[in-house]
Design an enzyme around this catalytic site. Structure first.
Site, short mmCIF file in Angstrom:
data_model
loop_
_atom_site.label_atom_id
_atom_site.label_comp_id
_atom_site.label_asym_id
_atom_site.label_seq_id
_atom_site.Cartn_x
_atom_site.Cartn_y
_atom_site.Cartn_z
N SER A 91 3.55 1.00 8.51
CA SER A 91 3.95 2.14 7.69
C SER A 91 2.72 2.90 7.31
O SER A 91 1.62 2.37 7.32
CB SER A 91 4.69 1.64 6.44
N GLY B 62 0.82 -1.21 0.00
CA GLY B 62 0.00 0.00 0.00
C GLY B 62 0.85 1.25 0.00
O GLY B 62 0.59 2.20 -0.75
N ASP B 63 1.87 1.27 0.83
CA ASP B 63 2.80 2.40 0.87
C ASP B 63 3.65 2.47 -0.39
O ASP B 63 3.81 3.54 -0.99
CB ASP B 63 3.73 2.25 2.07
N LEU B 64 4.23 1.34 -0.77
CA LEU B 64 5.20 1.36 -1.86
C LEU B 64 4.56 1.70 -3.19
O LEU B 64 5.13 2.47 -3.99
CB LEU B 64 5.92 0.01 -1.94
#
Length: 427
Positions: free
Chosen positions: A422, A170-172
């Site tokens: 994160s 999701g972050d990356l």
């Protein structure tokens, strides 16, 4: 190969991000040659303190996504600090932030006002749910958008609880889409002279990852089940356990590969079985085919199967642990592991950039910055006098001194890591 400046040499980026989605974005921009100025609060990016692994005072989590940047400490809770931040934003080409919508404006960094004053400025906002819509004010972290997007429902095995992906996708993915937005806006600006305000939502990025599973759901009216290590459409695209207990994966997704797989496994008779004669037939009879292949794979060790399959042009590989994958990367000649040294006794090995140019070596990168290490230098570069910086420091609006190492923070091997949470940033 010669070392040449990166394609973004001369581009300046102000990084107002924390945790992972934004720092991952700006690290990619730094790897591409941009100068990235990381603006941090007096206590630093929160990810500097994520346990359990530390190198000196900084966590391994922070060190993994902040190489090749400069750190400036500014207290955005002060009016003088907000003015410094506006001056910094007016001196760069790109601003990247991952505050919740509306927070940047409350901190004196309203994107619309900044762009009105600096029309060429590219502003990239990363948030959990975007700048518009009913969920815009909700906080979001990686696991939240994995859950809401349907990605977690596809991860794991049927009958078991849903599982978070082992990497913070999701972050990356949000960070990578933010890079794309910044680069596209810079290209447009080279033609028009005008910047853009990009709105990148982590949830949108996760939805885009659904790929064909989303279309399967809409076309067939189905709820795709957890995938485990198999494929919804190709029964010979999955993992198997070999005779030595190790797992391998096979991607026999064409008729030629199916025949070669059977030949290698010594089950050529399956190619003459009407139940398995075509891709559609194999899928329809997957429950009958799977145990036959599983039994065959138990006859030899995984490494031997992989060698034989690759020799017959059938894609296959052992399932490796993270340390094993890093060992391979160190010897592959692609510089995908990078050893960074701060010159003060701290070293960390990180994953390098996957971006390669055939006419130049990849950048080595520099050790992630100590908190506030570049405050004075950066402010003087954009026009502040030494006396003005002294005044700001005395008032607590900026800080240029890095904290002393935390004696309670244990040193850890450089390659260690942690699956810490994160996120997209907070107020």
């Amino acid at each position: 190969m010669d070392t040449r400046p990166g394609p973004l040499d001369g581009v300046r980026v102000l990084d107002l991000t924390t945790f992972l989605s934004g720092p991952f974005c700006t690290q990619i921009l730094a790897d591409l040659g941009a100068e990235v100025i990381k603006l941090e609060a007096p206590d630093g990016d929160s990810s500097r303190q994520i346990p359990p692994h530390f190198v000196g005072a900084d966590s391994a989590y922070f060190l993994s996504h902040n190489r090749s940047k400069r750190s400036v400490v500014v207290d955005l809770k002060t009016g003088a600090g907000q003015q410094v931040a506006r001056d910094l934003a007016g001196s760069v080409d790109v601003v990247v932030e991952n505050f919740r919508p509306g927070v940047a404006a409350r901190l004196g960094l309203d994107p619309e006002r900044m762009r009105a004053r600096h029309p060429a400025l590219v502003w990239v906002s990363i948030s959990g749910f975007g700048q518009t819509g009913p969920w815009r004010d909700r906080p979001a972290y990686d696991i939240v958008v994995q859950a809401l997007s349907g990605v977690m429902s596809l991860t794991g095995v049927p009958g078991a609880d849903a599982m978070r992906l082992g990497v913070p996708a999701g972050d990356l993915v949000g960070g990578m889409y933010a890079v794309m937005a910044a680069l596209a806006a810079l290209v447009e600006r080279s033609r028009t002279g005008e910047g853009r305000w990009a709105d990148v939502a982590m949830l949108d990025g996760q939805l885009s990852m659904l790929s064909y599973q989303a279309v399967y759901a809409t076309v067939a009216g189905i709820t795709p089940p957890p995938q485990g290590s198999r494929h919804d459409s190709i029964p010979t695209y999955r993992s198997f356990r070999a005779g030595d207990g190790r797992e391998l994966v096979v991607a026999a997704n064409t008729q030629r590969m199916w025949a070669a797989l059977c030949a290698v496994l010594g089950v050529d008779d399956l190619t003459r079985d009407a139940r398995f004669a075509s891709a559609r037939a194999r899928l329809a009879h997957e429950d009958e085919l799977a145990p036959l292949l599983e039994e065959a794979f138990l006859r030899r060790p995984a490494a031997e199967w992989v060698d034989r399959l690759v020799e017959h042009s059938v894609p296959a590989a052992p399932i490796k642990t993270v340390p094993e994958a890093l060992d391979d990367a160190r010897t592959a000649g692609r510089d995908m592991t990078v050893l960074l040294d701060d010159g003060a006794g701290h070293r960390v090995e990180t994953v390098g950039t996957p971006l390669r140019w055939m006419d130049a070596a990849p950048p080595a990168g520099t050790y992630p910055p100590a908190l506030g290490a570049d405050t004075r230098a950066v402010l003087e570069e954009i026009g502040y006098s030494a006396e003005a910086v002294d005044t700001l420091q005395a008032a607590g609006a900026v800080d240029g001194a890095a904290p002393a190492p935390d004696p309670a923070a244990p040193a850890a091997p450089a390659a260690s890591g942690t699956p810490a949470p994160s996120g997209a940033g907070a107020d």
